[in-house]
Enzyme design. Structure first.
Site, PDB file in Angstrom:
ATOM      1  N   ASN A   1      -7.321  -4.078  14.068  1.00 35.99           N
ATOM      2  CA  ASN A   1      -9.042  -4.287  13.763  1.00 35.99           C
ATOM      3  C   ASN A   1      -9.168  -5.323  13.038  1.00 35.99           C
ATOM      4  O   ASN A   1      -9.807  -6.196  11.888  1.00 35.99           O
ATOM      5  CB  ASN A   1      -9.694  -3.187  13.346  1.00 35.99           C
ATOM      6  CG  ASN A   1      -8.727  -2.668  12.226  1.00 35.99           C
ATOM      7  OD1 ASN A   1      -8.503  -3.523  11.242  1.00 35.99           O
ATOM      8  ND2 ASN A   1      -9.256  -1.065  11.733  1.00 35.99           N
TER       9      ASN A   1
ATOM     10  N   ASP B   1       0.854  -1.169   0.024  1.00 38.94           N
ATOM     11  CA  ASP B   1      -0.288   0.321   0.021  1.00 38.94           C
ATOM     12  C   ASP B   1       0.903   1.417   0.026  1.00 38.94           C
ATOM     13  O   ASP B   1       2.066   0.933   0.180  1.00 38.94           O
ATOM     14  CB  ASP B   1      -0.967   0.232   1.313  1.00 38.94           C
ATOM     15  CG  ASP B   1      -0.388  -0.977   2.413  1.00 38.94           C
ATOM     16  OD1 ASP B   1       0.804  -0.369   3.000  1.00 38.94           O
ATOM     17  OD2 ASP B   1      -0.869  -1.240   3.163  1.00 38.94           O
TER      18      ASP B   1
ATOM     19  N   HIS C   1      -6.725  -5.152   9.781  1.00 40.25           N
ATOM     20  CA  HIS C   1      -6.589  -5.224   8.308  1.00 40.25           C
ATOM     21  C   HIS C   1      -5.574  -6.106   8.432  1.00 40.25           C
ATOM     22  O   HIS C   1      -4.256  -6.302   8.992  1.00 40.25           O
ATOM     23  CB  HIS C   1      -6.727  -3.899   8.680  1.00 40.25           C
ATOM     24  CG  HIS C   1      -5.604  -3.388   8.668  1.00 40.25           C
ATOM     25  ND1 HIS C   1      -5.898  -1.527   9.534  1.00 40.25           N
ATOM     26  CD2 HIS C   1      -4.656  -3.582   8.122  1.00 40.25           C
ATOM     27  CE1 HIS C   1      -4.705  -1.054   9.962  1.00 40.25           C
ATOM     28  NE2 HIS C   1      -4.103  -2.384   9.326  1.00 40.25           N
TER      29      HIS C   1
ATOM     30  N   GLU D   1      -9.810  -2.791   5.448  1.00 41.18           N
ATOM     31  CA  GLU D   1     -10.123  -2.139   6.982  1.00 41.18           C
ATOM     32  C   GLU D   1     -11.422  -3.249   6.280  1.00 41.18           C
ATOM     33  O   GLU D   1     -11.863  -3.469   5.513  1.00 41.18           O
ATOM     34  CB  GLU D   1     -10.629  -1.524   6.743  1.00 41.18           C
ATOM     35  CG  GLU D   1      -9.693   0.194   6.739  1.00 41.18           C
ATOM     36  CD  GLU D   1      -9.019   0.337   8.051  1.00 41.18           C
ATOM     37  OE1 GLU D   1      -8.653  -0.858   8.887  1.00 41.18           O
ATOM     38  OE2 GLU D   1      -8.400   1.706   8.088  1.00 41.18           O
TER      39      GLU D   1
END
Length: 259
Positions: A137, A67, A139, A144
């Site tokens: 979380n 990313d 990801h 996400e």
């Protein structure tokens, strides 16, 4: 999924680096998927040490990062391109022209940039080994919770929890991007082999949901249960919420004997 638990993060990094070395010994022109964040840094330090010792070369390697923040250029100190140069590329013999990022700057069409990134990966016949960290979380990359489990490289809005977790990396006065271009979950799952590294108690719940929870977009990393070749390297803290640690250790011991 092979789950291996170590006493500390240094041992995790050593094993992770050894997997890269083993691959590059067998295939010097391998295509590597790389990750940013605090977790991979020790692995990159181990790889630099092995390069300096003459154990491995990266001169024929191609890399694709997971990313990049939208709007940040390669010279921006908060960009992942800068991070990778600082943490790895400048200390090894990789050819910079063979390193790739899902960049989206100067108001370029994000869909076109995403499709171009997918095409570049396809031109290299796919990623041989994809390194992953994991968010609090669940990801992977910047996919996400609620991300499509078949998604491809695209623009993503970052959650509040991700922005809060990453805010420590931005100095006062620096603008923290709220969007990023990321490989999709489907793109990640196309890798021939996947290596997930997690350390620290703060990752324990995400690790449990990934390994022992249901496969769900609520925990994007849980899709890794469906991949045929995944290795998960954990320290004792990130593994502390797992229920089946004794079994994972027994499997790891048997696999070690077979090798």
């Amino acid at each position: 999924m092979e789950v291996i638990i170590f006493e500390n993060e240094s041992l995790v990094a050593k094993r992770a680096a050894s997997m890269f070395v083993d691959l590059l010994t067998a295939k010097p022109s391998a295509v590597l998927g790389l990750a940013t964040g605090s977790t991979p840094i020790k692995t990159y330090q181990e790889l630099i040490a092995k390069f300096n010792d003459g154990e491995v070369s990266f001169k024929d390697v191609s890399t694709f990062n997971l990313d990049e923040y939208v709007g940040l250029k390669s010279k921006d100190k908060q960009s992942y391109q800068y991070f990778m140069r600082e943490q790895l590329f400048d200390s090894i013999d990789v050819q910079i022209e063979n390193t790739h990022f899902p960049v989206c700057v100067d108001a370029k069409n994000n869909q076109e940039m995403a499709e171009d990134y997918e095409a570049k990966i396809a031109e290299k016949k796919g990623i041989d080994l994809q390194l992953l960290g994991i968010g609090h979380n669940g990801h992977i990359g910047f996919n996400e919770p609620s991300s499509s489990l078949s998604s491809r490289t695209r623009l993503k809005t970052l959650t509040h929890s991700t922005l809060k977790a990453n805010s420590r990396l931005f100095k006062e006065g620096e603008v923290q991007p709220t969007m990023a271009m990321t490989m999709g979950i489907g793109t990640i799952m196309d890798a021939k082999e996947i290596l997930l590294v997690a350390t620290g108690k703060d990752k324990a719940q995400a690790v449990r949901d990934t390994i022992e929870g249901a496969v769900s977009a609520s925990c994007p990393a849980s899709i890794l249960q469906m991949h045929p070749s995944v290795t998960v390297l954990l320290d004792k803290h990130s593994a502390s919420n797992l229920e089946n640690t004794e079994y994972y250790q027994r499997v790891a011991d048997q696999v070690k004997q077979l090798r």
